[in-house]
Design an enzyme around this catalytic site. Sequence first.
Site, PDB file in Angstrom:
ATOM      1  N   ILE A 141       0.834  -1.201   0.000  1.00 15.49           N
ATOM      2  CA  ILE A 141       0.000   0.000   0.000  1.00 15.49           C
ATOM      3  C   ILE A 141       0.872   1.256   0.000  1.00 15.49           C
ATOM      4  O   ILE A 141       0.434   2.324  -0.371  1.00 15.49           O
ATOM      5  CB  ILE A 141      -0.966   0.052   1.210  1.00 15.49           C
ATOM      6  CG1 ILE A 141      -0.208   0.077   2.538  1.00 15.49           C
ATOM      7  CG2 ILE A 141      -1.971  -1.058   1.170  1.00 15.49           C
ATOM      8  CD1 ILE A 141      -1.058   0.524   3.726  1.00 15.49           C
ATOM      9  N   ASP A 142       2.137   1.108   0.449  1.00 17.45           N
ATOM     10  CA  ASP A 142       2.993   2.285   0.644  1.00 17.45           C
ATOM     11  C   ASP A 142       3.451   2.922  -0.676  1.00 17.45           C
ATOM     12  O   ASP A 142       3.907   4.069  -0.686  1.00 17.45           O
ATOM     13  CB  ASP A 142       4.242   1.917   1.457  1.00 17.45           C
ATOM     14  CG  ASP A 142       3.909   1.318   2.809  1.00 17.45           C
ATOM     15  OD1 ASP A 142       2.796   1.564   3.302  1.00 17.45           O
ATOM     16  OD2 ASP A 142       4.763   0.608   3.370  1.00 17.45           O
ATOM     17  N   MET A 184      -0.822   5.442   6.946  1.00 18.66           N
ATOM     18  CA  MET A 184       0.377   4.595   6.842  1.00 18.66           C
ATOM     19  C   MET A 184       1.301   5.059   5.720  1.00 18.66           C
ATOM     20  O   MET A 184       1.056   6.083   5.073  1.00 18.66           O
ATOM     21  CB  MET A 184      -0.045   3.148   6.634  1.00 18.66           C
ATOM     22  CG  MET A 184      -0.499   2.451   7.888  1.00 18.66           C
ATOM     23  SD  MET A 184      -0.829   0.717   7.540  1.00 18.66           S
ATOM     24  CE  MET A 184      -0.913   0.055   9.192  1.00 18.66           C
ATOM     25  N   ARG A 186       4.994   4.054   5.962  1.00 17.53           N
ATOM     26  CA  ARG A 186       6.384   4.000   6.455  1.00 17.53           C
ATOM     27  C   ARG A 186       7.081   5.333   6.174  1.00 17.53           C
ATOM     28  O   ARG A 186       6.545   6.364   6.520  1.00 17.53           O
ATOM     29  CB  ARG A 186       7.147   2.826   5.811  1.00 17.53           C
ATOM     30  CG  ARG A 186       6.685   1.478   6.282  1.00 17.53           C
ATOM     31  CD  ARG A 186       7.717   0.438   5.987  1.00 17.53           C
ATOM     32  NE  ARG A 186       7.951   0.318   4.539  1.00 17.53           N
ATOM     33  CZ  ARG A 186       8.877  -0.460   4.013  1.00 17.53           C
ATOM     34  NH1 ARG A 186       9.666  -1.180   4.791  1.00 17.53           N
ATOM     35  NH2 ARG A 186       9.021  -0.534   2.714  1.00 17.53           N
ATOM     36  N   GLN A 289      -6.594   0.627   6.267  1.00 21.09           N
ATOM     37  CA  GLN A 289      -6.091   0.967   4.921  1.00 21.09           C
ATOM     38  C   GLN A 289      -5.637  -0.257   4.140  1.00 21.09           C
ATOM     39  O   GLN A 289      -5.457  -0.220   2.934  1.00 21.09           O
ATOM     40  CB  GLN A 289      -4.883   1.920   5.036  1.00 21.09           C
ATOM     41  CG  GLN A 289      -5.240   3.278   5.529  1.00 21.09           C
ATOM     42  CD  GLN A 289      -4.053   3.984   6.176  1.00 21.09           C
ATOM     43  OE1 GLN A 289      -3.402   4.798   5.538  1.00 21.09           O
ATOM     44  NE2 GLN A 289      -3.770   3.683   7.427  1.00 21.09           N
ATOM     45  N   ARG A 290      -5.349  -1.348   4.854  1.00 22.42           N
ATOM     46  CA  ARG A 290      -4.809  -2.539   4.185  1.00 22.42           C
ATOM     47  C   ARG A 290      -5.852  -3.613   3.948  1.00 22.42           C
ATOM     48  O   ARG A 290      -5.630  -4.535   3.160  1.00 22.42           O
ATOM     49  CB  ARG A 290      -3.686  -3.129   5.041  1.00 22.42           C
ATOM     50  CG  ARG A 290      -2.399  -2.474   4.761  1.00 22.42           C
ATOM     51  CD  ARG A 290      -1.145  -3.216   5.090  1.00 22.42           C
ATOM     52  NE  ARG A 290      -1.136  -4.410   5.823  1.00 22.42           N
ATOM     53  CZ  ARG A 290      -0.229  -4.694   6.770  1.00 22.42           C
ATOM     54  NH1 ARG A 290       0.682  -3.791   7.078  1.00 22.42           N
ATOM     55  NH2 ARG A 290      -0.217  -5.849   7.376  1.00 22.42           N
TER      56      ARG A 290
END
Length: 363
Positions: A141-142, A184, A186, A289-290
């Site tokens: 997702i990042d 999110m 990272r 979100q995931r």
Amino acid sequence: MKKIKTIGVMTSGGDCPGLNAVIRAVVRKSIQELHCEIIGFEDGFEGLIHNRHRKLDADNVSGILTLGGTILGTSNRANPYQYPVKEGHNPVYKDLSASVKKNFKDHKIDCMVCIGGDGTLSIANRFVKEGLPIVGVPKTIDNDVVGTDITFGFDTAVSIATEGVDRLHTTAQSHHRVMLLEVMGRRAGWIALHAGMAGGGDVILLPEIPYDMDVIVTCIKERRRRGKRATIVVVAEGAKPQRGKEVIKEKVNDPSDPVRLGGISFVLGKEIEKLTGVETRNVILGHLQRGGSPSAFDRILGTQLGSKAVDLIAENALGFMAAVQDGKIVKVPLSIVAQGQRTVPIDYPLIKTARSIGVCFGV
Ligand code: F6P
């Protein structure tokens, strides 16, 4: 060329919407075009270390396109080169890569489709260098994997985060509050930037642009002076102040990624309330979100990348991954992921657009 008889497939690292679309495409296309068998390994490298697997056919992958998560399971703590084994109270890290190699041999794997993020694909690349036949499919997702312009999972995560921003607007306006939404990503600000823009965030804070608290405070006060009593701040979990540090939620026994980020919106919210006198609340969107069904875009992208992975196997392009560059599905060497994380460039056009309409980035 050698006849392909057996293909392996695995999903590793944090899950994301669209993984099942890739698995489905790999299985269906391999059966249809290569007439081979497919073995699904369970829970990422766990399955390859401990020989946990199952045969996949068209029936197993029927109906999974719309499902979130991964039917194969995944793990983000199973690096075979540094695998945690409990000895007494403390885990010790052992090199179990030989077990992975043995399973490749025992199952006569002609090629493994390894679906993962930068950590997984770096491990895969190390196995490639040591002679294992692997092709990669990037996921997260990042949206931070080097070598591809976009990863599947990102679009779905942005939609969920955007809905979060949308919902905060009305309650923020009713109470005249500052509301922070922590998303999110990272150390990459892709989700924050895109959801912030799609949701009309007033302040967007990215890891790539360390913020100055004074600028945020001035922005909120200036908005109130203009009659805008509510302010929406979209903050990436990896955002940090100038000369300050990111907020760490926990440290974990994962040598490839020992830090879990989270909590910046608490810290920031308290400071904002203290410095502006405006009531402030924060929401951490987290794993919402995931989870859940992938967007149409992610289903299609996952299918395209899964299909491309089978093409790579057919043309013996081992050590490559399927990727998106300039709108095309291409192959790039797996070694490229070792270059680090693909973060948002400071001169990224969407940042310029945001600035041009008055969005504050805290600097
Ligand atoms: O890499 C995907 C991601 O969701 C990051 O955005 C987040 O920081 C991390 O994984 C969370 O990891 P976990 O699921 O182990 O808490």
